[in-house]
Design a protein around this motif. Structure first.
Motif, PDB file in Angstrom:
ATOM      1  N   UNK A 155       0.828  -1.205   0.000  1.00  0.00           N
ATOM      2  CA  UNK A 155       0.000   0.000   0.000  1.00  0.00           C
ATOM      3  C   UNK A 155       0.865   1.259   0.000  1.00  0.00           C
ATOM      4  N   UNK A 156       2.109   1.154   0.460  1.00  0.00           N
ATOM      5  CA  UNK A 156       3.014   2.308   0.495  1.00  0.00           C
ATOM      6  C   UNK A 156       3.305   2.858  -0.903  1.00  0.00           C
ATOM      7  N   UNK A 157       3.096   2.047  -1.940  1.00  0.00           N
ATOM      8  CA  UNK A 157       3.322   2.512  -3.310  1.00  0.00           C
ATOM      9  C   UNK A 157       2.109   3.256  -3.863  1.00  0.00           C
ATOM     10  N   UNK A 158       1.033   3.328  -3.089  1.00  0.00           N
ATOM     11  CA  UNK A 158      -0.205   3.951  -3.543  1.00  0.00           C
ATOM     12  C   UNK A 158      -0.371   5.321  -2.881  1.00  0.00           C
ATOM     13  N   UNK A 159      -0.489   6.344  -3.718  1.00  0.00           N
ATOM     14  CA  UNK A 159      -0.730   7.692  -3.214  1.00  0.00           C
ATOM     15  C   UNK A 159      -2.191   7.788  -2.788  1.00  0.00           C
ATOM     16  N   UNK A 160      -2.421   8.118  -1.518  1.00  0.00           N
ATOM     17  CA  UNK A 160      -3.791   8.208  -1.020  1.00  0.00           C
ATOM     18  C   UNK A 160      -4.014   9.531  -0.300  1.00  0.00           C
TER      19      UNK A 160
ATOM     20  N   UNK B 263       0.523  16.020  -4.728  1.00  0.00           N
ATOM     21  CA  UNK B 263       1.164  15.699  -3.451  1.00  0.00           C
ATOM     22  C   UNK B 263       2.408  14.845  -3.669  1.00  0.00           C
ATOM     23  N   UNK B 264       2.311  13.860  -4.548  1.00  0.00           N
ATOM     24  CA  UNK B 264       3.467  13.010  -4.844  1.00  0.00           C
ATOM     25  C   UNK B 264       4.567  13.815  -5.513  1.00  0.00           C
ATOM     26  N   UNK B 265       4.192  14.674  -6.442  1.00  0.00           N
ATOM     27  CA  UNK B 265       5.146  15.489  -7.200  1.00  0.00           C
ATOM     28  C   UNK B 265       5.973  16.390  -6.286  1.00  0.00           C
ATOM     29  N   UNK B 266       5.366  16.848  -5.194  1.00  0.00           N
ATOM     30  CA  UNK B 266       6.070  17.726  -4.259  1.00  0.00           C
ATOM     31  C   UNK B 266       6.737  16.968  -3.116  1.00  0.00           C
TER      32      UNK B 266
ATOM     33  N   UNK C 283       4.923   6.166 -12.951  1.00  0.00           N
ATOM     34  CA  UNK C 283       3.739   6.472 -12.145  1.00  0.00           C
ATOM     35  C   UNK C 283       2.506   6.096 -12.944  1.00  0.00           C
ATOM     36  N   UNK C 284       1.641   5.282 -12.348  1.00  0.00           N
ATOM     37  CA  UNK C 284       0.425   4.850 -13.026  1.00  0.00           C
ATOM     38  C   UNK C 284      -0.781   5.542 -12.405  1.00  0.00           C
TER      39      UNK C 284
END
Length: 324
Positions: free
Chosen positions: A270-275, A294-297, A306-307
Motif C-alpha cells: 500500500x506504500x506505493x499507492x498515493x492516497x 502531493x506526490x510530485x512535491x 507512475x500509473x
C-alpha cells in the motif's frame, strides 16, 4: 513530433473541514461506521460560496505560480468535472475568464471520477499534434452541492477540491505519457447524478429539475474489484511491464478499502499507492490530480514510473502511464 512534459502541478481545497462527527449531527451515521467502511476521517466542503470554477481557478493560479508562464501563454484549458457550475457556459470557459487567459480556448470533459486520466490523455494528444504548446488540465469538483444529505450511503464519502497540471511541449523528448488505455461501458444506473427528465406534457408549471448524486454501493464495489486489477495488469503487460515495475500508483480516491483491495490484488504494498481519501474524502476526478500534486512535491520523480488509474460513472475507466 513534440512530447509533453509536466511543467507544474498544484491543488486547492476549501478551508472548511467536516469530520465524521459533524456529519453524524445531521445524518444517521457515526465515525466508527464511516471509518470502518470507507477509511475516511475528514473531508473539505465548500461552505463559503465557492463553486467548481472557483476551486479550479485557484488550483490553476497556484500551478502557474510555479512556472515562468502567464495566463496568456496557455493555449488550451481542459476542466474535468462531474459537478460543473452549470451546463453552459462550460466550467472551463469560466476559468478562462477568471484567469484572463485571452489566447486559450476551453472546454469540459465529463467522465466522472476518471476525468483527470481522460483529460491528461487528451491534452497529451493536442501537444503531440504540434498545434499547441501549453495546456492547463484541471480536475475540480464541488460534490457537496449534488448530495442528498438524507442519503448516508453516498454523502459520507464525498468532499470538494481541485488539482491542476500544466503540460508543455518538449521538442527534445518523447514525453512523460508513455502509454494509456481507456474504456467505457454504458451503464446509467450504478452511478448517476444531475439527471434532467424530459417533458411529458406542455405546462406553464414546467421547470427543469435535476436529481442528486446516487450510487449503488455494492455494485460499484463489484465492478471495480472485478475490472480494475485485471485492467491494470493487462495494460502493463501490453507495455512489457508488471505492477512491480511501477514505482507509484495513483488510483481514484473512491474508498480506502477499495484501494487496499486493488493493492492486495496486484500484490503490491500500500506504500506505493498515493492516497488522500482519509483526510479529503472522495473528491471524484480531483482525487487523482490532488494525489499527483502531493506526490510530485513529496518525492523526486525523475526516472520513476507512475500509473494513474481512474474509474467512475459511465462505467468509465482507464489508466495513463507516466515516466519521468
Amino acid at each position: 513530433m513534440p512530447g509533453s512534459k509536466i511543467l507544474a502541478s498544484a491543488h486547492y481545497l476549501p478551508t472548511d473541514i467536516v469530520t465524521n462527527d459533524d456529519l453524524s449531527q445531521i445524518i444517521d451515521t457515526n465515525d466508527t461506521w464511516i471509518q470502518s467502511h470507507t477509511g475516511i476521517k475528514t473531508r473539505h466542503i465548500s461552505l463559503q460560496g465557492e463553486n467548481t470554477s472557483d476551486l479550479a481557478t485557484k488550483a490553476a493560479l497556484l500551478a502557474l505560480k510555479d512556472t515562468n508562464l502567464t495566463a496568456n501563454d496557455i493555449d488550451v484549458i481542459i476542466v474535468t468535472t462531474f459537478t460543473p457550475d452549470g451546463l453552459a457556459p462550460s466550467t472551463a470557459a469560466l476559468v478562462q475568464r477568471n484567469l484572463n487567459a485571452k489566447k486559450a480556448w476551453a472546454y469540459d470533459i465529463m467522465t466522472a471520477c476518471a476525468g483527470f486520466v481522460f483529460g491528461l490523455s487528451t491534452a497529451d494528444k493536442f501537444i503531440r499534434s504540434g498545434a499547441y504548446k501549453n495546456i492547463l488540465v484541471i480536475a475540480a469538483e464541488v460534490n457537496s452541492k449534488m448530495m442528498d444529505f438524507s442519503d448516508r450511503t453516498s454523502t459520507v464519502f464525498f468532499g470538494d477540491g481541485a488539482g491542476a497540471v500544466i503540460l508543455t511541449a518538449d521538442d527534445n523528448d518523447t514525453g512523460v505519457v508513455v502509454g494509456e488505455e481507456l474504456h467505457t461501458i454504458g451503464n446509467p444506473d450504478v452511478v448517476h447524478s444531475g439527471r434532467i427528465a424530459p417533458l411529458k406534457e406542455l405546462s406553464a408549471t414546467n421547470y427543469p429539475k435535476t436529481d442528486a448524486f446516487s450510487q449503488m454501493g455494492h455494485d460499484v464495489f463489484d465492478e471495480v474489484t472485478t475490472l480494475i486489477p485485471k485492467h491494470i495488469t493487462d495494460f502493463l503487460a501490453s507495455k512489457q511491464l508488471t505492477p512491480h515495475d511501477v514505482d507509484y500508483f495513483i488510483p481514484h480516491q473512491a474508498n480506502l478499502r477499495l484501494i487496499e483491495y486493488i493493492a492486495n490484488a496486484l500484490n503490491e504494498p500500500l506504500e506505493k499507492f498515493s492516497t488522500n481519501i482519509v483526510r479529503n474524502g472522495n473528491t471524484s476526478s480531483a482525487g487523482i490530480a490532488i494525489g499527483f500534486d502531493e506526490l510530485n512535491h513529496a518525492v523526486n520523480l525523475l526516472g520513476k514510473k507512475v500509473l494513474l488509474t481512474g474509474f467512475g460513472a459511465g462505467f468509465t475507466y482507464g489508466s495513463v502511464l507516466l515516466e519521468f
